[in-house]
Design an enzyme around this catalytic site. Sequence first.
Site, PDB file in Angstrom:
ATOM      1  N   SER A   1      54.327 -12.317 -24.512  1.00  0.00           N
ATOM      2  CA  SER A   1      55.685 -11.959 -24.462  1.00  0.00           C
ATOM      3  C   SER A   1      56.262 -11.933 -23.140  1.00  0.00           C
ATOM      4  O   SER A   1      55.673 -11.674 -21.991  1.00  0.00           O
ATOM      5  CB  SER A   1      55.840 -10.800 -24.980  1.00  0.00           C
ATOM      6  OG  SER A   1      55.236 -10.539 -26.221  1.00  0.00           O
TER       7      SER A   1
ATOM      8  N   LYS B   1      57.418   1.152 -33.269  1.00  0.00           N
ATOM      9  CA  LYS B   1      58.888   0.673 -32.745  1.00  0.00           C
ATOM     10  C   LYS B   1      59.414  -0.258 -33.796  1.00  0.00           C
ATOM     11  O   LYS B   1      60.670  -0.074 -34.262  1.00  0.00           O
ATOM     12  CB  LYS B   1      58.823   0.101 -31.329  1.00  0.00           C
ATOM     13  CG  LYS B   1      60.231   0.024 -30.730  1.00  0.00           C
ATOM     14  CD  LYS B   1      60.025  -0.219 -29.386  1.00  0.00           C
ATOM     15  CE  LYS B   1      61.261  -0.511 -28.594  1.00  0.00           C
ATOM     16  NZ  LYS B   1      61.573  -0.604 -27.275  1.00  0.00           N
ATOM     17  N   ASP B   2      58.494  -1.141 -34.058  1.00  0.00           N
ATOM     18  CA  ASP B   2      58.990  -2.410 -35.166  1.00  0.00           C
ATOM     19  C   ASP B   2      59.388  -1.635 -36.679  1.00  0.00           C
ATOM     20  O   ASP B   2      60.135  -2.013 -37.374  1.00  0.00           O
ATOM     21  CB  ASP B   2      58.034  -3.399 -35.258  1.00  0.00           C
ATOM     22  CG  ASP B   2      57.877  -4.258 -34.316  1.00  0.00           C
ATOM     23  OD1 ASP B   2      58.988  -4.313 -33.479  1.00  0.00           O
ATOM     24  OD2 ASP B   2      57.007  -5.104 -34.108  1.00  0.00           O
TER      25      ASP B   2
ATOM     26  N   GLU C   1      78.783 -21.299 -46.249  1.00  0.00           N
ATOM     27  CA  GLU C   1      78.326 -20.050 -45.963  1.00  0.00           C
ATOM     28  C   GLU C   1      78.607 -19.689 -44.466  1.00  0.00           C
ATOM     29  O   GLU C   1      78.579 -20.455 -43.616  1.00  0.00           O
ATOM     30  CB  GLU C   1      76.949 -19.816 -46.299  1.00  0.00           C
ATOM     31  CG  GLU C   1      76.608 -19.920 -47.670  1.00  0.00           C
ATOM     32  CD  GLU C   1      77.098 -18.704 -48.522  1.00  0.00           C
ATOM     33  OE1 GLU C   1      75.995 -17.905 -48.701  1.00  0.00           O
ATOM     34  OE2 GLU C   1      78.135 -18.595 -48.844  1.00  0.00           O
TER      35      GLU C   1
ATOM     36  N   HIS D   1      51.001 -15.864 -28.536  1.00  0.00           N
ATOM     37  CA  HIS D   1      49.740 -14.915 -28.465  1.00  0.00           C
ATOM     38  C   HIS D   1      48.818 -15.637 -27.618  1.00  0.00           C
ATOM     39  O   HIS D   1      47.815 -14.806 -27.171  1.00  0.00           O
ATOM     40  CB  HIS D   1      49.101 -14.511 -29.837  1.00  0.00           C
ATOM     41  CG  HIS D   1      50.042 -13.355 -30.628  1.00  0.00           C
ATOM     42  ND1 HIS D   1      49.248 -12.321 -31.063  1.00  0.00           N
ATOM     43  CD2 HIS D   1      51.351 -13.137 -30.423  1.00  0.00           C
ATOM     44  CE1 HIS D   1      50.461 -11.444 -31.504  1.00  0.00           C
ATOM     45  NE2 HIS D   1      51.449 -11.997 -30.980  1.00  0.00           N
TER      46      HIS D   1
END
Length: 407
Positions: free
Chosen positions: A222, A246-247, A290, A216
């Site tokens: 971004s 959107k998220d 795993e 940020h």
Amino acid sequence: MAKQQVNPNPSSKLEWFEDRLPLISFMKAELVDYPAPKNLNYAWNFGSLAGIALILQILTGFFLTMHYKADAGLAFDSIQHIMRDVNWGWLIRNLHMVGASFFFIVVYIHIGRGLYYGSYKSPREILWGMGVLIFFLMMATAFLGYVLPWGQMSFWGAQVITNLISVIPLVGDDIVIWLWGGYGVNDATLTRFYSLHFLLPFVILGVVFLHLWALHNRKVKSNNPTGIDLKKDTDFVPFHPYYTIKDTFGLAVYMLPFLFMVFYMPDYLGHTDNYIPADPMTTPAHIVPEWYFLPFYAILRAINFNILFLDSKLLGVIAMVSSIAILFILPILDKSKVRSARFRPIYKVMFWAFIANFFFLGWLGAKPAEQPYTAMSQVATALYFGFFLALPWIAKIEKTKPLPTSI
Ligand code: HEM
């Protein structure tokens, strides 16, 4: 210049509070007004999904701690107690168990997005480095957590992995004994692994905060699918409502397979041997980690030869740790001026070959350590490192496609 002082006659309680701790304006600047590139695609959903997955792990883990017993004599039964007797215990445990797997899926895609769109390049090196650190911490946390149910795989997995530390010359054996709190994995190991498993997610949370701070930062912000630097204000939209919506949509889609697994096939990704209580006298036929560790496990086992005075076990551990640590220096290795694979024809092919090879390594990690799998693992390991080591040369020879001037 106006004096930077609090207003002695605030018009509201909020102004009084904000003058003293500007929490609301901070949240507004970072979560509402944050200028996000307007062309982000769904690959950019996975950062927020990873954040939600982390919170879910912390919350469900917290409720599990209320009923779990970190005692070698009680741990296994306390998990059965959670599954059978505790109200909603089965749900809390399944959410935590399947949640760990889904957290890895999300973070793998998040890393893949970064690799594809060159998000690790300047000016996002620190942001990327924080991410790699988070990935290491996640692996440690997941490993420690897997020991807690004190099943056969918990016990023997812990035995194999902690033993790797003994390869450190001179002090390795002593460190392992110190870590175990005894001369083998025992009750003391379980309690300290439990303490660490509780602690590390909060360390991850702290590093995630730094990760987002680096993102940020108004000089960074971004990346975007074209990878070009954005200069115009019109290239950005405020985070809310565009990306909050959107998220949220992405989260709803994520919840479908996640909850399906939680309710209908919670054990699908796990190993049946972990429903047998830990028995130091019986080694399982195959000790497999795993699924999310398998590619790195394959790299560890691929090195079955000594080089000069260096023992194969030591080399295997070095290869495994380097296979992740090499991500730290990716911004140095890849010197191409172009970020996004969209405009890098050779890198694009290399990227997809790398992903295919990574899946192949994962498949090999689940196979027994014998031929032909060992030879295949050696080739796949060479290809894995080859991807990174070829990058400086690729940057020199690659003819990139013309970049757009704006988005
Ligand atoms: C707990 C794990 C993590 C969380 C919660 C997290 C969170 C986030 C969030 C919310 C964003 C902004 C949204 C987005 O771009 O998707 C982001 C961006 C980013 N993350 Fe992570 N992250 C995690 C792990 C990682 C890892 C393991 C790496 C790399 C090894 C990484 C590398 C990056 C990069 C390079 C960006 C900038 C992407 C861009 O602008 O193109 N992150 N992260």
